[in-house]
Design a protein around this motif. Structure first.
Motif, mmCIF file in Angstrom:
data_model
loop_
_atom_site.group_PDB
_atom_site.id
_atom_site.type_symbol
_atom_site.label_atom_id
_atom_site.label_comp_id
_atom_site.label_asym_id
_atom_site.label_seq_id
_atom_site.Cartn_x
_atom_site.Cartn_y
_atom_site.Cartn_z
ATOM 1 N N ILE A 21 -65.608 29.379 -0.718
ATOM 2 C CA ILE A 21 -64.425 29.426 -1.574
ATOM 3 C C ILE A 21 -64.326 30.720 -2.370
ATOM 4 C CG2 ILE A 21 -64.122 26.922 -1.682
ATOM 5 C CD1 ILE A 21 -65.320 27.012 -4.494
ATOM 6 N N ALA A 22 -65.438 31.424 -2.583
ATOM 7 C CA ALA A 22 -65.349 32.720 -3.273
ATOM 8 C C ALA A 22 -64.537 33.710 -2.449
ATOM 9 C CB ALA A 22 -66.749 33.270 -3.542
ATOM 10 N N ILE A 28 -56.657 34.651 -1.446
ATOM 11 C CA ILE A 28 -55.452 34.064 -2.036
ATOM 12 C C ILE A 28 -54.905 34.971 -3.131
ATOM 13 C CG2 ILE A 28 -54.636 32.147 -3.479
ATOM 14 C CD1 ILE A 28 -56.481 30.340 -1.781
ATOM 15 N N GLU A 29 -55.812 35.517 -3.946
ATOM 16 C CA GLU A 29 -55.385 36.428 -5.015
ATOM 17 C C GLU A 29 -54.738 37.688 -4.429
ATOM 18 O OE1 GLU A 29 -55.434 35.856 -8.326
ATOM 19 O OE2 GLU A 29 -56.230 33.861 -7.894
ATOM 20 N N LEU A 43 -51.497 29.458 4.956
ATOM 21 C CA LEU A 43 -51.903 30.130 6.195
ATOM 22 C C LEU A 43 -50.937 31.252 6.551
ATOM 23 C CD1 LEU A 43 -53.015 27.098 8.377
ATOM 24 C CD2 LEU A 43 -54.470 28.911 7.451
ATOM 25 N N GLY A 44 -49.663 31.035 6.332
ATOM 26 C CA GLY A 44 -48.673 32.078 6.609
ATOM 27 C C GLY A 44 -48.841 33.291 5.713
ATOM 28 N N ALA A 45 -49.253 33.052 4.472
ATOM 29 C CA ALA A 45 -49.406 34.155 3.519
ATOM 30 C C ALA A 45 -50.667 34.983 3.766
ATOM 31 C CB ALA A 45 -49.423 33.620 2.090
ATOM 32 N N ILE A 46 -51.716 34.340 4.290
ATOM 33 C CA ILE A 46 -52.976 35.089 4.469
ATOM 34 C C ILE A 46 -53.417 35.168 5.925
ATOM 35 C CG2 ILE A 46 -53.773 34.706 2.120
ATOM 36 C CD1 ILE A 46 -55.566 32.520 3.062
ATOM 37 N N ASP A 47 -52.543 34.784 6.865
ATOM 38 C CA ASP A 47 -52.760 35.004 8.307
ATOM 39 C C ASP A 47 -53.969 34.290 8.905
ATOM 40 O OD1 ASP A 47 -50.503 36.624 8.430
ATOM 41 O OD2 ASP A 47 -51.658 38.391 7.851
#
Length: 108
Positions: A21-22, A28-29, A43-47
């Motif tokens: 999670i780190a 995510i950030e 998933l769409g935002a971070i591929d």
């Protein structure tokens, strides 16, 4: 007068190895995901990256982690990370074999 730290100012500390999670938190950030969000939106935002889940560098696709979760909508990042932690932890505990199990059991 202040004393200088030993070692001439260079750092002899080993670099930290981030996984689970780190790493996901950092991704995510970086992607600036806004919540509430669904697993598809994340998933769409971070591929759909491969996320390392142990210090040896073994990875799992984020979509595979989402597949193991009972929910697909998250009100905030903390809820997402809390839901994912057990999945990453289980993968870490079951992937290392006998040597990893022994190493985890030793106090040093």
């Amino acid at each position: 007068m202040a004393a200088r730290p030993p070692g001439g100012g260079g750092s002899s500390e080993p670099e930290a190895i981030e996984f689970g999670i780190a790493v996901l938190d950092a991704r995510i950030e970086e992607a600036d995901v806004s919540f509430p969000a669904t697993s598809e939106e994340i998933l769409g935002a971070i591929d759909d990256p491969e996320i390392p889940y142990d210090a040896a560098g073994r990875t799992v696709a984020l979509s595979a982690v989402f597949d193991e979760l009972p929910q697909s909508r998250f009100q905030n990042e903390t809820e997402l990370l809390d839901a994912m932690y057990p999945v990453f932890d289980e993968k870490r505990r079951t992937s290392g074999g006998v040597l990893s199990t022994l190493r985890d059991a030793l106090p040093f």
